[in-house]
Motif scaffolding. Structure first.
Motif, PDB file in Angstrom:
ATOM      1  N   ARG A  59       0.833  -1.206   0.000  1.00 35.63           N
ATOM      2  CA  ARG A  59       0.000   0.000   0.000  1.00 35.63           C
ATOM      3  C   ARG A  59       0.867   1.255   0.000  1.00 35.63           C
ATOM      4  O   ARG A  59       0.582   2.220  -0.716  1.00 35.63           O
ATOM      5  CB  ARG A  59      -0.948  -0.011   1.195  1.00 35.63           C
ATOM      6  N   ALA A  60       1.928   1.256   0.779  1.00 32.95           N
ATOM      7  CA  ALA A  60       2.816   2.419   0.849  1.00 32.95           C
ATOM      8  C   ALA A  60       3.485   2.692  -0.491  1.00 32.95           C
ATOM      9  O   ALA A  60       3.538   3.846  -0.940  1.00 32.95           O
ATOM     10  CB  ALA A  60       3.870   2.221   1.938  1.00 32.95           C
ATOM     11  N   THR A  61       3.982   1.642  -1.168  1.00 31.92           N
ATOM     12  CA  THR A  61       4.632   1.871  -2.459  1.00 31.92           C
ATOM     13  C   THR A  61       3.643   2.378  -3.495  1.00 31.92           C
ATOM     14  O   THR A  61       3.986   3.222  -4.326  1.00 31.92           O
ATOM     15  CB  THR A  61       5.326   0.600  -2.996  1.00 31.92           C
ATOM     16  N   ARG A  62       2.406   1.894  -3.414  1.00 28.53           N
ATOM     17  CA  ARG A  62       1.365   2.350  -4.346  1.00 28.53           C
ATOM     18  C   ARG A  62       1.001   3.809  -4.064  1.00 28.53           C
ATOM     19  O   ARG A  62       0.985   4.648  -4.966  1.00 28.53           O
ATOM     20  CB  ARG A  62       0.136   1.445  -4.230  1.00 28.53           C
ATOM     21  N   GLU A  63       0.722   4.142  -2.797  1.00 30.66           N
ATOM     22  CA  GLU A  63       0.296   5.501  -2.417  1.00 30.66           C
ATOM     23  C   GLU A  63       1.391   6.542  -2.660  1.00 30.66           C
ATOM     24  O   GLU A  63       1.099   7.687  -2.981  1.00 30.66           O
ATOM     25  CB  GLU A  63      -0.111   5.545  -0.939  1.00 30.66           C
ATOM     26  N   LEU A  69       6.192  -3.307  -5.267  1.00 31.85           N
ATOM     27  CA  LEU A  69       6.970  -3.624  -4.061  1.00 31.85           C
ATOM     28  C   LEU A  69       8.001  -4.706  -4.354  1.00 31.85           C
ATOM     29  O   LEU A  69       7.670  -5.751  -4.908  1.00 31.85           O
ATOM     30  CB  LEU A  69       6.029  -4.099  -2.942  1.00 31.85           C
ATOM     31  N   GLU A  70       9.249  -4.447  -4.003  1.00 37.46           N
ATOM     32  CA  GLU A  70      10.326  -5.436  -4.140  1.00 37.46           C
ATOM     33  C   GLU A  70      10.469  -6.238  -2.851  1.00 37.46           C
ATOM     34  O   GLU A  70      10.533  -7.451  -2.870  1.00 37.46           O
ATOM     35  CB  GLU A  70      11.658  -4.738  -4.435  1.00 37.46           C
TER      36      GLU A  70
END
Length: 120
Positions: A59-63, A69-70
């Protein structure tokens, strides 16, 4: 059997580096699929925490527009916890020593995650 393949892959991952202390393959729901963990580690807790952290990382990488996400990396005083997706249905969680060479670990973990995702 798939379970034998999972266990063999985790055992090989743990044996690939003296820096790796434990590894586990966990469903995105937090259920343990296979593990190579020391006795004192609680499989249920590790499963739930790994699934939650991977979900938050995605969610953090998307937002924050960081792409796919790796891995999720948690660094503590006494070592690392590294989580990476193993396909869309599971997460590979690895614990490593504080002085671990992360570049080599990331490579070994990525290879193991690819093997595991093909077996799922």
């Amino acid at each position: 059997m798939r379970t034998d393949t999972f266990q063999k892959t985790l055992d090989e991952l743990n044996g690939s580096s003296a820096d790796i202390e434990a590894s586990a393959l966990i469903s995105v729901d937090g259920l343990m699929i296979s593990s190579a963990l020391p006795q004192h580690m609680d499989e249920d807790r590790i499963g739930a925490m790994s699934a939650a952290l991977l979900s938050l990382g995605e969610r953090a990488t998307r937002e924050l527009a960081r792409g796919g996400l790796e891995r999720v990396l948690v660094q503590g005083k006494d070592g690392y916890i590294i989580m990476t997706a193993a396909g869309s249905e599971a997460v590979l969680t690895v614990t490593a020593k504080a002085n671990a060479k992360l570049g080599l670990l990331f490579l070994d973990i990525k290879r193991a995650a690819q093997v595991l995702s093909k077996s799922l």
